[in-house]
Design a protein around this motif. Structure first.
Motif, PDB file in Angstrom:
ATOM      1  N   LEU A 315       0.851  -1.187   0.000  1.00 45.32           N
ATOM      2  CA  LEU A 315       0.000   0.000   0.000  1.00 45.32           C
ATOM      3  C   LEU A 315       0.887   1.237   0.000  1.00 45.32           C
ATOM      4  CD1 LEU A 315      -2.624  -0.964   2.758  1.00 45.32           C
ATOM      5  CD2 LEU A 315      -2.883  -1.207   0.279  1.00 45.32           C
ATOM      6  N   THR A 316       0.429   2.294  -0.627  1.00 40.73           N
ATOM      7  CA  THR A 316       1.143   3.564  -0.611  1.00 40.73           C
ATOM      8  C   THR A 316       0.370   4.567   0.237  1.00 40.73           C
ATOM      9  OG1 THR A 316       0.004   4.303  -2.615  1.00 40.73           O
ATOM     10  CG2 THR A 316       2.113   3.174  -2.905  1.00 40.73           C
ATOM     11  N   ALA A 317       1.031   5.618   0.659  1.00 43.39           N
ATOM     12  CA  ALA A 317       0.353   6.663   1.415  1.00 43.39           C
ATOM     13  C   ALA A 317      -0.705   7.328   0.534  1.00 43.39           C
ATOM     14  CB  ALA A 317       1.360   7.701   1.896  1.00 43.39           C
ATOM     15  N   LYS A 318      -1.810   7.715   1.146  1.00 46.70           N
ATOM     16  CA  LYS A 318      -2.927   8.394   0.462  1.00 46.70           C
ATOM     17  C   LYS A 318      -3.631   7.478  -0.534  1.00 46.70           C
ATOM     18  CE  LYS A 318      -1.988  12.310   2.519  1.00 46.70           C
ATOM     19  NZ  LYS A 318      -2.890  12.857   3.555  1.00 46.70           N
ATOM     20  N   GLN A 319      -3.570   6.164  -0.299  1.00 42.17           N
ATOM     21  CA  GLN A 319      -4.218   5.220  -1.213  1.00 42.17           C
ATOM     22  C   GLN A 319      -5.630   4.899  -0.737  1.00 42.17           C
ATOM     23  OE1 GLN A 319      -1.915   1.708  -2.168  1.00 42.17           O
ATOM     24  NE2 GLN A 319      -3.738   0.508  -2.677  1.00 42.17           N
ATOM     25  N   GLU A 320      -6.554   4.796  -1.696  1.00 39.30           N
ATOM     26  CA  GLU A 320      -7.928   4.406  -1.402  1.00 39.30           C
ATOM     27  C   GLU A 320      -8.008   2.886  -1.284  1.00 39.30           C
ATOM     28  OE1 GLU A 320     -11.071   4.539  -4.575  1.00 39.30           O
ATOM     29  OE2 GLU A 320     -11.740   6.269  -3.389  1.00 39.30           O
ATOM     30  N   ILE A 321      -8.744   2.391  -0.307  1.00 37.29           N
ATOM     31  CA  ILE A 321      -8.925   0.953  -0.108  1.00 37.29           C
ATOM     32  C   ILE A 321     -10.292   0.559  -0.666  1.00 37.29           C
ATOM     33  CG2 ILE A 321      -9.016  -0.925   1.569  1.00 37.29           C
ATOM     34  CD1 ILE A 321      -6.279   0.416   1.299  1.00 37.29           C
ATOM     35  N   ASP A 322     -10.309  -0.373  -1.580  1.00 41.79           N
ATOM     36  CA  ASP A 322     -11.546  -0.750  -2.263  1.00 41.79           C
ATOM     37  C   ASP A 322     -12.650  -1.157  -1.300  1.00 41.79           C
ATOM     38  OD1 ASP A 322     -10.456  -0.212  -4.726  1.00 41.79           O
ATOM     39  OD2 ASP A 322      -9.872  -2.295  -5.134  1.00 41.79           O
ATOM     40  N   SER A 323     -12.291  -1.846  -0.230  1.00 44.01           N
ATOM     41  CA  SER A 323     -13.305  -2.364   0.692  1.00 44.01           C
ATOM     42  C   SER A 323     -13.838  -1.312   1.656  1.00 44.01           C
ATOM     43  CB  SER A 323     -12.727  -3.523   1.496  1.00 44.01           C
ATOM     44  OG  SER A 323     -11.632  -3.084   2.282  1.00 44.01           O
ATOM     45  N   LEU A 324     -13.210  -0.155   1.725  1.00 44.53           N
ATOM     46  CA  LEU A 324     -13.665   0.901   2.629  1.00 44.53           C
ATOM     47  C   LEU A 324     -13.254   2.259   2.058  1.00 44.53           C
ATOM     48  CD1 LEU A 324     -15.171   1.242   5.333  1.00 44.53           C
ATOM     49  CD2 LEU A 324     -12.946   1.337   6.463  1.00 44.53           C
ATOM     50  N   LYS A 325     -13.941   2.663   0.988  1.00 44.73           N
ATOM     51  CA  LYS A 325     -13.613   3.933   0.335  1.00 44.73           C
ATOM     52  C   LYS A 325     -14.134   5.124   1.128  1.00 44.73           C
ATOM     53  CE  LYS A 325     -13.459   2.015  -4.346  1.00 44.73           C
ATOM     54  NZ  LYS A 325     -13.994   2.109  -5.726  1.00 44.73           N
ATOM     55  N   THR A 326     -15.263   4.932   1.813  1.00 44.91           N
ATOM     56  CA  THR A 326     -15.851   6.001   2.614  1.00 44.91           C
ATOM     57  C   THR A 326     -16.268   5.462   3.964  1.00 44.91           C
ATOM     58  OG1 THR A 326     -18.072   5.580   1.757  1.00 44.91           O
ATOM     59  CG2 THR A 326     -16.721   7.204   0.567  1.00 44.91           C
ATOM     60  N   VAL A 327     -16.430   6.370   4.917  1.00 45.42           N
ATOM     61  CA  VAL A 327     -16.902   6.023   6.257  1.00 45.42           C
ATOM     62  C   VAL A 327     -18.122   6.880   6.554  1.00 45.42           C
ATOM     63  CG1 VAL A 327     -16.352   6.182   8.717  1.00 45.42           C
ATOM     64  CG2 VAL A 327     -14.667   5.254   7.136  1.00 45.42           C
ATOM     65  N   ASN A 328     -19.164   6.275   7.077  1.00 41.70           N
ATOM     66  CA  ASN A 328     -20.375   7.010   7.463  1.00 41.70           C
ATOM     67  C   ASN A 328     -20.117   7.821   8.718  1.00 41.70           C
ATOM     68  OD1 ASN A 328     -21.798   5.870   5.347  1.00 41.70           O
ATOM     69  ND2 ASN A 328     -22.571   4.176   6.598  1.00 41.70           N
ATOM     70  N   ILE A 329     -20.591   9.057   8.729  1.00 39.22           N
ATOM     71  CA  ILE A 329     -20.420   9.921   9.892  1.00 39.22           C
ATOM     72  C   ILE A 329     -21.756  10.519  10.303  1.00 39.22           C
ATOM     73  CG2 ILE A 329     -18.003  10.499   9.440  1.00 39.22           C
ATOM     74  CD1 ILE A 329     -18.988  13.103   8.217  1.00 39.22           C
ATOM     75  N   LYS A 330     -21.828  10.926  11.544  1.00 42.89           N
ATOM     76  CA  LYS A 330     -23.042  11.528  12.082  1.00 42.89           C
ATOM     77  C   LYS A 330     -22.864  13.031  12.239  1.00 42.89           C
ATOM     78  CE  LYS A 330     -24.207   7.439  14.856  1.00 42.89           C
ATOM     79  NZ  LYS A 330     -24.421   6.947  16.248  1.00 42.89           N
ATOM     80  N   LYS A 331     -24.013  13.731  12.171  1.00 42.47           N
ATOM     81  CA  LYS A 331     -24.101  15.162  12.499  1.00 42.47           C
ATOM     82  C   LYS A 331     -23.251  16.041  11.593  1.00 42.47           C
ATOM     83  CE  LYS A 331     -25.197  14.288  17.357  1.00 42.47           C
ATOM     84  NZ  LYS A 331     -24.870  14.611  18.766  1.00 42.47           N
ATOM     85  N   GLY A 332     -22.965  15.563  10.373  1.00 41.73           N
ATOM     86  CA  GLY A 332     -22.172  16.360   9.452  1.00 41.73           C
ATOM     87  C   GLY A 332     -23.001  16.952   8.335  1.00 41.73           C
ATOM     88  N   VAL A 333     -22.441  17.955   7.653  1.00 43.02           N
ATOM     89  CA  VAL A 333     -23.067  18.484   6.452  1.00 43.02           C
ATOM     90  C   VAL A 333     -23.206  17.345   5.447  1.00 43.02           C
ATOM     91  CG1 VAL A 333     -22.746  20.051   4.485  1.00 43.02           C
ATOM     92  CG2 VAL A 333     -22.233  20.822   6.822  1.00 43.02           C
ATOM     93  N   ALA A 334     -22.153  16.504   5.342  1.00 45.00           N
ATOM     94  CA  ALA A 334     -22.202  15.292   4.526  1.00 45.00           C
ATOM     95  C   ALA A 334     -22.391  14.098   5.451  1.00 45.00           C
ATOM     96  CB  ALA A 334     -20.927  15.145   3.723  1.00 45.00           C
ATOM     97  N   THR A 335     -22.897  13.004   4.910  1.00 40.27           N
ATOM     98  CA  THR A 335     -23.120  11.790   5.706  1.00 40.27           C
ATOM     99  C   THR A 335     -21.974  10.791   5.583  1.00 40.27           C
ATOM    100  OG1 THR A 335     -24.337  10.772   3.881  1.00 40.27           O
ATOM    101  CG2 THR A 335     -25.620  12.023   5.513  1.00 40.27           C
ATOM    102  N   GLN A 336     -21.073  11.042   4.652  1.00 40.05           N
ATOM    103  CA  GLN A 336     -19.921  10.170   4.458  1.00 40.05           C
ATOM    104  C   GLN A 336     -18.677  11.009   4.216  1.00 40.05           C
ATOM    105  OE1 GLN A 336     -21.141   7.737   1.072  1.00 40.05           O
ATOM    106  NE2 GLN A 336     -21.609   6.032   2.449  1.00 40.05           N
TER     107      GLN A 336
END
Length: 429
Positions: A315-336
């Protein structure tokens, strides 16, 4: 149709489990056993380790406890550098030679009773010339007595997770008989280490105090400027010896440490370390019959490592992981929020290793931490890479900021989600 709070809770739970299922990859397969090779070594034990991870690349009777001779000084080196780095002592602080230090036999013979030398010069004498007198003087300076220092060595051995057989009785690696009247009263037995123990000590030195190589890589140095002859490093394999008429046949590219040792009981031992093409290896050979043999056998071990293994970026730094590209978050302007690796992950692998030999799993941090505001760089998860039983973990970090949503936005989002859940539930009935 009426939906109770209990029903809504069930729907939300199912949705959460589904999301978690998408975030995790299949568990790694059973570790594949490392290939067994016969290097035809003339040793009592040997081991080869990747200095970056502690991964074992080769071993031959590596768990046999043996007298390590002056390789025991690696622990003395570690504790001395730790004492200086912690601020308890300084390199410029003077050390006074005791009767014990002046009398000790074996390598050294540099110090006279009551002679004062800086900790830095004492350390250089120990690391370059394996000086027993300097080792004892440093031990007494740090702990008050050599026996108390040996107790510190044993405590650090437990901290490192060395074998149950690992044991120190002095700062030098000399046998109890060789210590004579200065032998410890409370500590029993003899100094013993396995090849694995020696490699683990070397691993910790290089991880925590890599500056030791500034000393161990020096082929020769005068202890005092007025001295007629310099201290000659017992390590013939130093890369710096490539032009030395006496040792150039043993000089090894990239080798800059670490510690030799020899006594009648131990035979000739050597913990070496060399770096090539961004890969640093640690080798240990114990119980060889002659002085040149320890270097000849070390060459076989290191050659095997550098010829058959390579440092491979998985893996390299700043690499996207296919199995977890985004994380759900609460109370944000965005949900992910998108996540990427904080650092790269490298493995020392057999040359020709294929991608299917690596298992990558990722998961978010606990839900209570996934609440806006989120700043780019915040740790939101982890990714684990497994290869032949060895695991390495890197953080997953937010790749952008997410501001906290206003109460108005969050209120209407909650209403929307409620009705979406109701419709979804109705369709399932």
């Amino acid at each position: 149709m009426f939906f109770s709070v209990r029903r809504v809770s069930v729907v939300l739970t199912v949705a959460l489990l589904a999301q978690l299922g998408l975030s995790l990859v299949t568990q790694p397969k059973a570790a594949v056993a490392a290939e067994q090779v016969d290097l035809k070594l003339n040793v009592k034990s040997a081991i080869l380790m990747d200095a970056a991870s502690g991964q074992i690349l080769f071993e031959d009777r590596a768990d046999t406890p043996l007298p390590p001779a002056s390789m025991a000084k690696m622990m003395t080196e570690y504790l001395t550098m730790e004492a200086v780095k912690s601020g308890k002592f300084s390199w410029d602080e003077m050390v006074t030679t005791s009767q014990n230090a002046a009398d000790v036999i074996g390598s050294g013979g540099l110090l006279a009773l009551n002679e004062q030398v800086s900790m830095k010069d004492m350390f250089a004498a120990m690391s370059i010339y394996s000086a027993n007198d300097a080792s004892v003087a440093l031990a007494e300076k740090i702990a008050g007595s050599e026996e108390e220092f040996a107790k510190m060595m044993n405590a650090k051995a437990k901290e490192f997770g060395l074998s149950e057989q690992a044991h120190f009785i002095n700062a030098t690696g000399l046998s109890r008989a060789d210590m004579g009247k200065y032998a410890p009263k409370e500590l029993q037995g003899e100094t013993l280490l396995t090849a694995r123990d020696a490699a683990i000590i070397a691993y910790n030195i290089l991880k925590d105090h890599k500056e030791v190589l500034e000393y161990t890589s020096i082929p020769s140095k005068k202890f005092r400027e007025k001295d007629k002859t310099p201290m000659i490093n017992w390590n013939w394999m130093l890369a710096g010896n490539k032009d030395n008429i006496n040792f150039k046949k043993y000089a090894y590219e990239g080798l800059d440490g670490l510690k030799t040792g020899s006594t009648d009981d131990a035979g000739y031992c050597f913990t070496g370390t060399a770096e090539r093409n961004g890969m640093r290896l640690i080798s240990v050979v114990m119980g060889t019959p002659k002085e040149p043999t320890r270097f000849e056998e070390t060459r076989k071990v290191l050659d095997y490592g550098f010829s058959n293994f390579e440092s491979k970026p998985i893996l390299t730094a700043k690499q996207e992981i296919d199995s977890l590209k985004t994380v759900n978050i609460k109370k944000g302007v965005a949900t992910q929020v998108p996540v990427v690796t904080q650092t790269g992950v490298n493995f020392v692998v057999k040359k020709g290793a294929t991608p299917d030999q690596f298992t990558i799993t990722a998961q978010p941090v606990e839900e209570s931490k996934l609440v806006a505001p989120i700043k780019s760089g915040d740790v939101l998860g982890t990714v684990k890479v497994t290869y032949q039983g060895t695991e390495k973990v890197a953080n997953l970090i937010a790749n952008e900021d997410v501001e906290k949503g206003s109460w108005f936005r969050l209120f209407f989002r909650a209403i929307k989600n409620f009705f979406v859940d109701m419709v979804t539930g109705a369709k399932k009935e």
